[in-house]
Structures are given as structure tokens and as C-alpha cells.
Scaffold this motif. Structure first.
Motif, PDB file in Angstrom:
ATOM      1  N   LEU A  48     101.579  66.855  53.213  1.00 55.32           N
ATOM      2  CA  LEU A  48     102.202  65.742  53.907  1.00 55.32           C
ATOM      3  C   LEU A  48     102.902  66.258  55.152  1.00 55.32           C
ATOM      4  N   HIS A  49     102.902  65.443  56.213  1.00 52.73           N
ATOM      5  CA  HIS A  49     103.581  65.782  57.459  1.00 52.73           C
ATOM      6  C   HIS A  49     104.364  64.549  57.904  1.00 52.73           C
ATOM      7  N   LEU A  50     105.690  64.718  58.067  1.00 55.91           N
ATOM      8  CA  LEU A  50     106.557  63.602  58.433  1.00 55.91           C
ATOM      9  C   LEU A  50     107.346  63.938  59.689  1.00 55.91           C
ATOM     10  N   ALA A  51     107.482  62.955  60.572  1.00 57.40           N
ATOM     11  CA  ALA A  51     108.281  63.128  61.790  1.00 57.40           C
ATOM     12  C   ALA A  51     109.729  62.767  61.506  1.00 57.40           C
ATOM     13  N   LEU A  52     110.643  63.411  62.221  1.00 60.18           N
ATOM     14  CA  LEU A  52     112.081  63.140  62.110  1.00 60.18           C
ATOM     15  C   LEU A  52     112.561  62.586  63.448  1.00 60.18           C
ATOM     16  N   ASP A  53     112.268  61.300  63.669  1.00 56.40           N
ATOM     17  CA  ASP A  53     112.589  60.673  64.954  1.00 56.40           C
ATOM     18  C   ASP A  53     113.844  59.813  64.892  1.00 56.40           C
ATOM     19  N   ASN A  54     114.331  59.455  63.699  1.00 56.28           N
ATOM     20  CA  ASN A  54     115.534  58.629  63.605  1.00 56.28           C
ATOM     21  C   ASN A  54     116.163  58.840  62.230  1.00 56.28           C
ATOM     22  N   ASP A  55     117.284  58.141  62.008  1.00 55.23           N
ATOM     23  CA  ASP A  55     118.011  58.303  60.742  1.00 55.23           C
ATOM     24  C   ASP A  55     117.203  57.814  59.553  1.00 55.23           C
ATOM     25  N   GLN A  56     116.387  56.748  59.757  1.00 57.52           N
ATOM     26  CA  GLN A  56     115.587  56.228  58.655  1.00 57.52           C
ATOM     27  C   GLN A  56     114.562  57.242  58.164  1.00 57.52           C
ATOM     28  N   ASP A  57     114.156  58.139  59.072  1.00 59.99           N
ATOM     29  CA  ASP A  57     113.191  59.161  58.666  1.00 59.99           C
ATOM     30  C   ASP A  57     113.793  60.131  57.641  1.00 59.99           C
ATOM     31  N   VAL A  58     115.113  60.328  57.696  1.00 60.12           N
ATOM     32  CA  VAL A  58     115.767  61.190  56.707  1.00 60.12           C
ATOM     33  C   VAL A  58     115.640  60.572  55.316  1.00 60.12           C
ATOM     34  N   VAL A  59     115.847  59.240  55.266  1.00 60.36           N
ATOM     35  CA  VAL A  59     115.685  58.535  53.994  1.00 60.36           C
ATOM     36  C   VAL A  59     114.240  58.633  53.514  1.00 60.36           C
ATOM     37  N   LEU A  60     113.287  58.465  54.449  1.00 64.17           N
ATOM     38  CA  LEU A  60     111.878  58.531  54.091  1.00 64.17           C
ATOM     39  C   LEU A  60     111.505  59.929  53.583  1.00 64.17           C
ATOM     40  N   VAL A  61     112.057  60.968  54.212  1.00 63.52           N
ATOM     41  CA  VAL A  61     111.777  62.336  53.776  1.00 63.52           C
ATOM     42  C   VAL A  61     112.259  62.551  52.342  1.00 63.52           C
ATOM     43  N   ARG A  62     113.439  62.033  52.018  1.00 64.35           N
ATOM     44  CA  ARG A  62     113.945  62.170  50.646  1.00 64.35           C
ATOM     45  C   ARG A  62     113.038  61.451  49.649  1.00 64.35           C
ATOM     46  N   GLN A  63     112.606  60.233  50.016  1.00 64.90           N
ATOM     47  CA  GLN A  63     111.722  59.485  49.127  1.00 64.90           C
ATOM     48  C   GLN A  63     110.399  60.212  48.925  1.00 64.90           C
ATOM     49  N   ARG A  64     109.864  60.740  50.027  1.00 62.02           N
ATOM     50  CA  ARG A  64     108.598  61.462  49.935  1.00 62.02           C
ATOM     51  C   ARG A  64     108.745  62.756  49.111  1.00 62.02           C
ATOM     52  N   ALA A  65     109.881  63.436  49.271  1.00 68.63           N
ATOM     53  CA  ALA A  65     110.102  64.665  48.509  1.00 68.63           C
ATOM     54  C   ALA A  65     110.135  64.368  47.016  1.00 68.63           C
TER      55      ALA A  65
END
Length: 443
Positions: free
Chosen positions: A7-24
Motif C-alpha cells: 500500500l502507498h498513501l499520501a500525507l497531504d492533510n490532517d485527514q490523511d493521518v487518520v486514514l493512515v491509522r485506519q489502513r495500518a
């Protein structure tokens, strides 16, 4: 070493931090990690992503499956966005690196670059081959979550509550273990004190016996042996003939020497008996401390899968005056017998005070084989044992209960027993609140 991207995720905003945690959490779940490890991985990755976004947006988080010589690992790399003019930003904050070190198996972070790589070994399971990896990729693409801060906070609260519950349970287990260790330590201390006390008494008794035997040997036996030898020489006419009167007098001397020798032998036997004389050392007895010490002593004898040993609190019994060591010896004998002849059930140890009579009653209640009415007095006779299959498996001397009765008499108390065959027995030790030494015999 082979590495395959998951998986590859971008960190462009604060919501992406939440998405990264969910994906992890999602990736670790699909890879078969336990619930606790899922929380650890999600926390470590989200902390690293949050720290990267604090430096600058535009970073990325990459999830990969590493296949090395020591097995497969989940590898997550978090990189912060580039600085102004393409210059690299400062290194990630130290707290994010510390968190990753604590929660993951391996962690690598450059001191002068804003990136961190974390690894967690996969749990023992079937090897994840190419086909299964393709299925995982399809599952991740199919179940792509939407960054929902409210839902993520809810999940974090649930995880925190579960963690706190687990910590509380572990704390209770630790407290229980601590209490057991304290009881065991008290038992060990009590055993050491009893051993030291007995060793001191044995030393003194041995010293007195040695002194007595030495004095007897030198002061009595040696002269008596000489007298007897001289009498034999005279009677054997080694130095000439004796008159009838001389012979009669020498025989008197020989008889007296023999009588004195027998008296010396009797004194030696009496000295051996007196060396085992039991003395009472009264002191304040606290029932709770006594039970704790007994629990620690008898713990190795208890088979928890078969019989439960229960000490009911004696808090309502105020300290009383007696010999704690001898009380412990009596109760220890009662309890060991109860454990020996109880195959299933429980052995309960109870202490209560009769305010009317001023007596303290200790009871050991078991659910064992029981004793028939005909044998209730037989068990207090020396070297007597009841015929039973358990008795043949648990050999004894037959002296324990007679000794308990004698010790109870010595303490001014008594021993009682109630029993029914097949239902169990209750052995009781009744003691006065204050020990009164027996009166000295009058001359």
C-alpha cells in the motif's frame, strides 16, 4: 531480501493521518496480527505520520511485506514532505521515534532526514506467497476506508478501554501474586524461625547432654570401673590369698560398684529423656499472621486441581496468649492429614472465639474419607492407623495425632474430632485465651 509493496498513501492533510491509522489497522488485521499487535502497529504508524505532517505536508507512508532469512515482516516507511525550495526538512520529532521503538520490533530513523522505517514480524502462520499477496492487495483495494475522524476516535476509545481493562486485570493478577508471594515469604520466614529455634534448642540440649555424659564418664564411670577391676583382681587372688572376711568385704565393694553402675546407666537414660523435654513459650498470637504463615508452609502440599485449601479470616479473634509455634504444629498436622485423605473438595481452616467460655476454637474441616465412630479414639493412640486404600498410599508413623493431643494438653487446651464416613471430618483445637503454666509439684 525480497520486498513487495502492499500500500502507498499520501500525507497531504490532517485527514490523511487518520486514514493512515485506519489502513495500518486494516493491513495488520489481514496479515493475521493479534488485536494487541494491531493496536501497536496502528499507533506507531499514526504517530510517525502525525510527526511527518507536523514538519510539512506532501509526505507518504508505504506499507511493504519484507521476506528475509528470519521470516516475513511488515515494513512501514513514513517520509515527511520536502522543505521549502526542495530542501529536506528537519528530522522527525524524537517522541515519534521513541514510540516506534517501543511498539515495533525494529525501527530505523535517520538523524538528519525526515523518515522512519518500522518493522513487525508476522505471527506464526502459513507462508504468504504471491497468490495470497495478490488476494491481500485486492482486499485492500476493495475495502478502502474513508477517513472519518469521529469513527477513528471512537475506535481509539474502545481500544483504550480494552487496554485499560486488560491492565486492570493484569494489575489484579499482580496484586494476587504479590499477596501469594507475601504469604509464601511469611511461611518461609516462619519456617526459618522455627528451624533456627529448634536448632538452638538442639544445640543446647546436645551441649548439656555432652557435658553430662562427659562428667558422668569421668566422675563416675571411670572410678567405678577401676573399683570393679580392683575387686576382680582381689577376688582372683592376683596379689595373694584372702581371708573369708576379706573376701566377703570385697564382694560388698563389687556389689556396690555394680549397683552404682546401674544407677549411672539409669541417669544416662533419664538425661536422654530430659533432652527432649518440651517447654512452652507464651506470647501474643495473631490469628491472621498464623494463618498466613500456615498458608505459605502448606502451599507445596496442595493440589489445586483436586483440593482447595481455604483459610477463613480470623479478624474477629483478638490476639491471645499462647505458644504460636506449637499451635502451628498442631494445625499443620491437622491440615496435612486432611489434605492427605481428601481426594476431591476443600479443606477449610476456621478460627472463632467463644466469648462466654473465653476459649479460642480452631477447626480444620475437610470433605475427605471420614472416620468411623469406632476409630475416633484409635487415631489418638500411638502407632495406630486406620486401614484404607488412601492410608496405604500415604504412609505415616501414627504419632502425629497423639502428639497433637499432648501438645494441646501442654497448652492447657484439648483436641476434639467429629467425623462421618464418606462425608469428611472436623478436627478442633480448643485453647484458653490466656495460657496458665501448670502448678509446680509440691515436695
Amino acid at each position: 531480501m525480497k520486498t513487495q509493496r502492499l500500500l502507498h498513501l499520501a500525507l497531504d492533510n490532517d485527514q490523511d493521518v487518520v486514514l493512515v491509522r485506519q489502513r495500518a489497522r486494516q493491513v495488520s488485521q489481514l496479515l493475521g496480527f493479534s488485536q494487541q499487535d494491531q493496536v501497536r502497529i496502528a499507533t506507531a504508524v499514526s504517530e510517525a505520520a502525525r510527526a511527518a505532517c507536523q514538519l510539512r505536508f506532501g509526505g507518504r507512508a508505504v506499507f511493504q511485506l519484507r521476506d528475509g532469512g528470519r521470516g516475513q515482516q511488515l515494513e512501514v516507511t513514513v517520509v515527511a514532505g520536502p522543505g521549502a525550495g526542495g530542501a529536506p526538512p528537519h528530522a522527525l520529532p524524537q517522541d515519534a521515534v521513541v514510540t516506534a521503538h517501543r511498539l515495533m520490533d525494529q525501527c530505523e530513523a535517520a538523524a538528519d532526514a525526515a523518515w522512519i522505517t518500522m518493522c513487525k514480524a508476522l505471527p506464526p502462520q502459513d507462508y504468504i506467497d504471491g497468490a495470497r499477496l495478490l488476494d491481500l492487495g485486492n482486499q485492500l483495494a476493495k475495502d478502502s476506508p474513508v477517513a472519518n475522524t469521529y469513527l477513528e476516535v471512537h475506535l481509539q476509545n474502545r481500544e483504550l478501554a480494552a487496554t485499560l481493562a486488560e491492565l486492570r486485570e493484569r494489575q489484579e493478577d499482580l496484586l494476587s501474586l504479590t499477596r501469594e508471594l507475601e504469604d509464601t515469604n511469611r511461611g518461609i520466614v516462619a519456617l526459618y524461625a522455627e528451624i533456627e529455634d529448634k536448632a538452638e534448642r538442639l544445640r543446647k540440649a546436645d551441649e548439656m547432654k555432652s557435658r553430662f555424659l562427659s562428667n558422668t564418664s569421668h566422675e563416675l564411670r571411670t572410678p567405678l570401673s577401676s573399683i570393679r577391676a580392683l575387686a576382680q583382681l582381689l577376688l582372683g587372688r592376683m596379689d595373694g590369698d584372702l581371708t573369708l572376711e576379706q573376701e566377703r568385704q570385697v564382694k560388698y565393694i563389687e556389689t556396690a560398684a555394680n549397683d552404682l553402675s546401674e544407677l549411672v546407666n539409669d541417669l544416662l537414660d533419664l538425661a536422654k529423656i530430659e533432652a527432649g523435654k518440651v517447654e512452652v513459650f507464651p506470647a501474643p498470637v495473631v490469628v491472621e499472621n498464623l494463618f498466613r504463615a500456615l498458608k505459605g508452609m502448606l502451599r507445596p502440599l496442595v493440589d489445586d486441581n483436586r483440593v482447595e485449601l481455604v483459610f477463613e479470616s480470623g479478624d474477629d479473634v483478638a490476639p491471645f496468649d499462647s505458644d504460636e509455634g506449637k499451635i502451628a504444629q498442631i494445625l499443620r498436622n491437622f491440615i496435612s492429614n486432611a489434605l492427605k485423605f481428601t481426594e476431591q473438595g476443600a479443606v477449610r481452616v476456621v478460627a472463632a472465639e467463644d466469648a462466654a467460655s473465653g476459649e479460642i476454637r480452631f477447626q480444620v474441616v475437610d470433605t475427605g474419607i471420614g472416620i468411623s465412630p469406632d476409630n475416633l479414639q484409635l487415631i489418638f493412640e500411638e502407632f495406630s492407623q486406620i486401614e484404607h486404600p488412601l492410608q496405604r498410599r500415604s504412609k505415616g508413623t501414627g504419632l502425629g495425632l497423639p502428639l497433637c493431643r499432648k501438645l494441646a494438653d501442654l497448652l492447657g487446651g484439648r483436641v476434639e474430632v467429629e467425623s462421618r464416613v464418606g462425608q469428611g471430618s472436623t478436627f478442633s483445637l480448643i485453647l484458653p485465651r490466656r495460657f496458665t503454666p501448670p502448678a509446680e509439684p509440691s515436695n
